[in-house]
Enzyme design. Structure first.
Site, short mmCIF file in Angstrom:
data_model
loop_
_atom_site.label_atom_id
_atom_site.label_comp_id
_atom_site.label_asym_id
_atom_site.label_seq_id
_atom_site.Cartn_x
_atom_site.Cartn_y
_atom_site.Cartn_z
N ARG A 168 0.84 -1.21 0.00
CA ARG A 168 0.00 0.00 0.00
C ARG A 168 0.88 1.27 0.00
O ARG A 168 0.53 2.27 0.65
CB ARG A 168 -0.94 0.03 1.22
N GLU A 219 -5.72 4.06 5.92
CA GLU A 219 -5.22 3.67 4.60
C GLU A 219 -5.58 4.71 3.53
O GLU A 219 -4.73 5.06 2.70
CB GLU A 219 -5.80 2.29 4.27
N SER A 252 -10.88 -0.91 2.82
CA SER A 252 -10.16 -1.01 4.09
C SER A 252 -9.85 0.40 4.59
O SER A 252 -9.26 1.20 3.87
CB SER A 252 -8.82 -1.73 3.89
N1 EPU Z 1 -10.68 -10.92 10.04
C1 EPU Z 1 -11.47 -11.03 11.17
N2 EPU Z 1 -12.53 -10.17 11.32
C2 EPU Z 1 -12.84 -9.23 10.40
C3 EPU Z 1 -12.04 -9.11 9.25
C4 EPU Z 1 -10.96 -9.97 9.08
O1 EPU Z 1 -11.23 -11.87 12.04
O2 EPU Z 1 -13.81 -8.50 10.63
C5 EPU Z 1 -9.56 -11.86 9.83
C6 EPU Z 1 -9.89 -12.83 8.71
O3 EPU Z 1 -10.58 -13.97 9.15
C7 EPU Z 1 -8.52 -13.20 8.21
C8 EPU Z 1 -7.73 -11.92 8.41
O4 EPU Z 1 -8.43 -11.15 9.38
O5 EPU Z 1 -7.94 -14.21 9.01
C9 EPU Z 1 -7.53 -11.14 7.11
O6 EPU Z 1 -8.81 -10.82 6.58
P1 EPU Z 1 -9.12 -10.75 5.00
O7 EPU Z 1 -8.59 -11.95 4.32
O8 EPU Z 1 -10.56 -10.42 4.83
O9 EPU Z 1 -8.20 -9.57 4.45
P2 EPU Z 1 -7.84 -8.17 5.09
O10 EPU Z 1 -6.47 -8.23 5.63
O11 EPU Z 1 -8.90 -7.75 6.05
C10 EPU Z 1 -6.76 -7.24 2.90
C11 EPU Z 1 -6.82 -5.97 2.10
C12 EPU Z 1 -8.10 -5.92 1.28
C13 EPU Z 1 -8.10 -7.11 0.33
C14 EPU Z 1 -8.04 -8.40 1.18
C15 EPU Z 1 -7.90 -9.64 0.33
C16 EPU Z 1 -5.58 -4.29 3.34
C17 EPU Z 1 -5.64 -3.07 4.21
N3 EPU Z 1 -6.75 -4.82 2.98
O12 EPU Z 1 -7.86 -7.21 3.81
O13 EPU Z 1 -8.05 -4.73 0.49
O14 EPU Z 1 -9.27 -7.13 -0.46
O15 EPU Z 1 -6.84 -8.35 2.03
O16 EPU Z 1 -6.64 -9.69 -0.25
O17 EPU Z 1 -4.48 -4.74 3.01
C18 EPU Z 1 -8.72 -2.44 0.44
O18 EPU Z 1 -7.54 -2.16 0.50
O19 EPU Z 1 -9.62 -1.56 0.39
C19 EPU Z 1 -9.12 -3.85 0.51
C20 EPU Z 1 -10.39 -4.23 0.59
#
Ligand code: EPU
Length: 331
Positions: A161, A327, A231
Site C-alpha cells: 500500500r 489507509e 479497508s
Molecule cells: N478478520 C477477522 N474479522 C474481520 C475481518 C478480518 O477476524 O472483521 C480476519 C480474517 O478472518 C482473516 C484476516 O483477518 O484471518 C484477514 O482478513 P481478509 O482476508 O478479509 O483480508 P484483510 O487483511 O482484512 C486485505 C486488504 C483488502 C483485500 C483483502 C484480500 C488491506 C488493508 N486490505 O484485507 O483490500 O481485499 O486483504 O486480499 O491490506 C482495500 O484495500 O480496500 C481492501 C479491501
C-alpha cells in the site's frame, strides 16, 4: 474548468465536500493548460481519481483535477501482451475486459473500485496479487513544468500500500497512463483463502475474476449502497518480537511474516477482537461483515469520521499495543 463543484457524490465515503474549482482534462494538452492556469493563479492542486480512497475535507480550495484519459489498447511484446491504459479508465471494467480476452495478470484485482490512474498510488492489492506484480511502467506529467515522462516499475518504489507517489512524488505529478504486462500463458494465483476451492480445475482468468468478485461481494459493502472507502486501516507491520508475544497470548491471531523480518497483522481481526464489528456511533460505523471497513450512514463529515477512526485505533492500541494507520489519503 467548473467552479463551486459539489464533490459529495464524487467520493465513495460520500463525505460532504465543496471544491472551489474542478477540471477533468481528457487530453495531455488540456491537462497541461489546466496546470499552467493553476500555476499562474497559485491554486493548490488536488488530484482525484474515482474517489474511493480519499478522505475529502468539507471545503477544498485551489483546483481539483480528475484525469479523464479513457482509452486503452493492447500491444504484443514477445511473450507478453502490454496494455496501455489511460488514467481515467475504470479499474474493474478494465480487469473484466482483459480477463474476458483470456489475458492473465490482473484477475485477482477484480471489483476494486476507482480509476486506473489511482491504482499505482497505493499499489492496490488483493488475494495475493499487487499492482506492482504486473505493472511495467507509469506515465506521469509534472505539475511544476507540464513535462511528461515514463517511470519504470523499479523507479516507483512500490511496497505494501505504498509507492513513490505517496512519498517524494506526492502532489508533484499527475499519473496519466499505465503500461501493464499481461500474459496469454495461464498464471493463476490461487493461494489466498479459499480462492482455489471456488474455481474449476485449470480456470480461465475470467473464472478467477468472477470468483474474486463473489468473495468480495460476500464481505465488502458496495459503496453505491453503503458509503465506504474499502479497508480504512492498513494491516499493521510489527517487529518479530512483538508478533511472538502476541502469538503466545492470542494463539489464533492471523500473522504473516514478511521478507524484511517484520510481521504483518490483520487489522480487521484486531478490531473484531475488541468487539467493535458492527459498532456504530451516529453517522459512522464498523462494517458488520468486515471490521476493517468503516461505513458512513449519512449526515457525517470528515472531522466526525476521523474522531470515530481514532476511537477504533485507540481501542486496538489499548488491547494489543499495536498502532493502526488510516489507509485512505487524507486530503
Ligand atoms: N478478520 C477477522 N474479522 C474481520 C475481518 C478480518 O477476524 O472483521 C480476519 C480474517 O478472518 C482473516 C484476516 O483477518 O484471518 C484477514 O482478513 P481478509 O482476508 O478479509 O483480508 P484483510 O487483511 O482484512 C486485505 C486488504 C483488502 C483485500 C483483502 C484480500 C488491506 C488493508 N486490505 O484485507 O483490500 O481485499 O486483504 O486480499 O491490506 C482495500 O484495500 O480496500 C481492501 C479491501
Amino acid at each position: 474548468m467548473s467552479t463551486c463543484v459539489d464533490l459529495t457524490t464524487a467520493n465513495t465515503l460520500r463525505l460532504p465536500c465543496q471544491a472551489a474549482r474542478y477540471a477533468a482534462p481528457a487530453s495531455l494538452s488540456h491537462l497541461q493548460d489546466v496546470l499552467t492556469d493553476a500555476r499562474d493563479h497559485h491554486w493548490p492542486v488536488t488530484l482525484l481519481g474515482g474517489g474511493s480512497n480519499v478522505l475529502l475535507p468539507p471545503q477544498l480550495d485551489g483546483i481539483a483535477i480528475r484525469p479523464a484519459f479513457c482509452h486503452w489498447w493492447l500491444e504484443a511484446d514477445q511473450e507478453d501482451v502490454i496494455a496501455y491504459v489511460g488514467a481515467g479508465v475504470n479499474w474493474h471494467a478494465l480487469v473484466m475486459a482483459l480477463a474476458a480476452r483470456g489475458l492473465w495478470g490482473v484477475e485477482n484485482l477484480a471489483l476494486i473500485p476507482g480509476d486506473c490512474g489511482a491504482a499505482p498510488v497505493q499499489n492496490i492489492g488483493a488475494y495475493g496479487v499487487e499492482l506492482s506484480d504486473v505493472l511495467k511502467a507509469v506515465q506521469v506529467v509534472e505539475l511544476a513544468t507540464g513535462a511528461m515522462r515514463w517511470l519504470s516499475v523499479d523507479e516507483c518504489q512500490f511496497g505494501y500500500r505504498d509507492s513513490l507517489f505517496k512519498q517524494t512524488l506526492a502532489g508533484r505529478v499527475v499519473i496519466t497512463q499505465l503500461a501493464l504486462k499481461l500474459s496469454e500463458t495461464p498464471k493463476p494465483v490461487l493461494g489466498y483463502g479459499d480462492l482455489a476451492a471456488r474455481v474449476p480445475a485449470s480456470p480461465t482468468p475470467l473464472e478467477v475474476a468472477q470468483a474474486v468478485c463473489a468473495i468480495r461481494q460476500e464481505k465488502l459493502p458496495d459503496p453505491s449502497v453503503l458509503a465506504n472507502a474499502g479497508s480504512f486501516f492498513k494491516n499493521p507491520l510489527v517487529s518479530d518480537e512483538q508478533a511472538q508475544r502476541l502469538v503466545q497470548e492470542y494463539p489464533g491471531i492471523p500473522h504473516f511474516p514478511q521478507p524484511n523480518g517484520q510481521t504483518k497483522l490483520a487489522a480487521g481481526w484486531l478490531i473484531d477482537q475488541c468487539g467493535l464489528k458492527g459498532h456504530r456511533e451516529g453517522a459512522f460505523g464498523v462494517h458488520d461483515r468486515q471490521a476493517l471497513v468503516l461505513v458512513h450512514f449519512g449526515g457525517g463529515d470528515r472531522p466526525g469520521l476521523l474522531r470515530f477512526a481514532d476511537a477504533i485505533a485507540h481501542a486496538v492500541f489499548e488491547r494489543f499495543a499495536v498502532m493502526l494507520e488510516p489507509e485512505p489519503r487524507v486530503i
